[in-house]
Design an enzyme around this catalytic site. Structure first.
Site, PDB file in Angstrom:
ATOM      1  N   TYR A 186       0.836  -1.213   0.000  1.00  0.00           N
ATOM      2  CA  TYR A 186       0.000   0.000   0.000  1.00  0.00           C
ATOM      3  C   TYR A 186       0.868   1.260   0.000  1.00  0.00           C
ATOM      4  CZ  TYR A 186      -3.686   3.159   1.791  1.00  0.00           C
ATOM      5  OH  TYR A 186      -4.580   4.187   1.991  1.00  0.00           O
ATOM      6  N   LYS A 224       1.088   4.139  -2.857  1.00  0.00           N
ATOM      7  CA  LYS A 224       0.633   5.487  -2.509  1.00  0.00           C
ATOM      8  C   LYS A 224       1.707   6.548  -2.751  1.00  0.00           C
ATOM      9  CE  LYS A 224      -3.658   4.995  -1.288  1.00  0.00           C
ATOM     10  NZ  LYS A 224      -4.704   5.512  -2.202  1.00  0.00           N
TER      11      LYS A 224
END
Length: 305
Positions: A165, A169
């Site tokens: 993640y 991001k």
């Protein structure tokens, strides 16, 4: 700053619930026509249903706004192009893209399967790439566009158990940096937002009392500013619980260590100076690093001549 969106057409991905729903409702309440996109899958990305998107569309229409539902997966470029065409067919343009769709598959890096790493990157990073690519020619032609990436403090600063993640991001910030430069001549502004909010994505990550304080609605003002007519570009805002901050990727002044055989030892001896934040800057583009380094090198070489 003009925060009236009448006449604007917005696409919000992952808008069936949580932050995306709030974004869609807020844009519609201020006059935008909204494509409410949501695959309708579980938090890990499995499954799919149009009902979540249709429910938000019903809310918008009940309040007197205009909206249409779309169930495309952002990982499917052909489906994303069809979604953009759906907006063009309905309203003739696309002014705003809010890349909000996302999933979580959290595990420590040692225990994470490569497939789970790749899937998260595909949804967050490639999903945003697909959406940006699909709207880009329309925004270029109309000489207007506002694109928002949903980044995260997990990408900006790291978070245990979120290597997939976090990598995706922070990659979105890099995408923002270059698209903002390339879009400037056509009045396409590209920004990023790092939200802290209680959503399905964060249910198991924070205690209940903290989640209660982090209403998704508190992130909406930052979103509205970053996609407005007077929005900045290449800006990353962090927002949650009523506070807003800015995140910057900076370049320190550093120091010249030379090219001789002792350069590694010179760096080791001067590392504290290299890391010092005094006088650091936010470069206008990636070329600033090379410019600073070459300028310093030529200065030292000239001094030795």
């Amino acid at each position: 700053m003009n925060l009236d969106f009448k006449g604007r057409v917005a696409i919000v991905t992952g808008a069936g619930g949580g932050l995306g729903r709030q974004h869609a409702l807020a844009l519609a309440a201020r006059g935008a026509k909204v494509v409410v996109n949501d695959l309708g899958g579980a938090r890990d990305g499995s499954g799919g249903s149009l009902s979540a998107a249709e429910s938000v569309v019903a809310e918008i229409r009940a309040a007197g706004g205009e909206a249409i539902a779309n169930g495309a997966s952002v990982t499917d470029f052909e489906a994303v192009k069809a979604m953009v065409q759906q907006a063009i067919d309905a309203w003739g343009r696309v002014d705003i893209l809010v890349n909000n769709a996302g999933i979580l598959r959290d595990k420590s890096f040692a225990k994470m399967e490569i497939a789970d790493f790749r899937t998260v990157v595909d949804v967050h990073l490639m999903g945003a790439v697909h959406c940006c690519k699909a709207v880009w020619p329309h925004m270029t032609e109309q000489k207007y566009g506002r694109i928002l990436m949903t980044t995260s403090s997990s990408g900006l600063y790291g978070n245990f158990g979120q290597s997939n993640y976090g990598a995706a991001k922070l990659a979105l910030v890099g995408l923002m940096q270059t698209l903002a430069l390339e879009g400037a001549k056509n009045n396409i502004h590209v920004n990023s937002l790092a939200p802290t909010a209680a959503t399905r994505m964060t249910e198991g990550l924070m205690p209940p009392q903290v989640l209660e304080a982090l209403k998704p609605e508190a992130v909406v003002p930052a979103m509205l500013v970053l996609v407005s007519e007077d929005a900045p570009t290449r800006t990353t805002l962090c927002a949650g619980a009523g506070s807003v901050e800015a995140a910057h990727i900076t370049l320190t002044q550093g120091t010249w260590i030379g090219l001789d055989a002792q350069a590694p030892e010179t760096l080791a001896a001067n590392l504290r100076q290299v890391l010092a934040r005094a006088g650091d800057m936010v470069p206008e583009s990636g070329a600033a690093q090379g410019s600073q380094e070459v300028t310093r090198a030529l200065s030292h070489l000239a001094g030795k001549a």
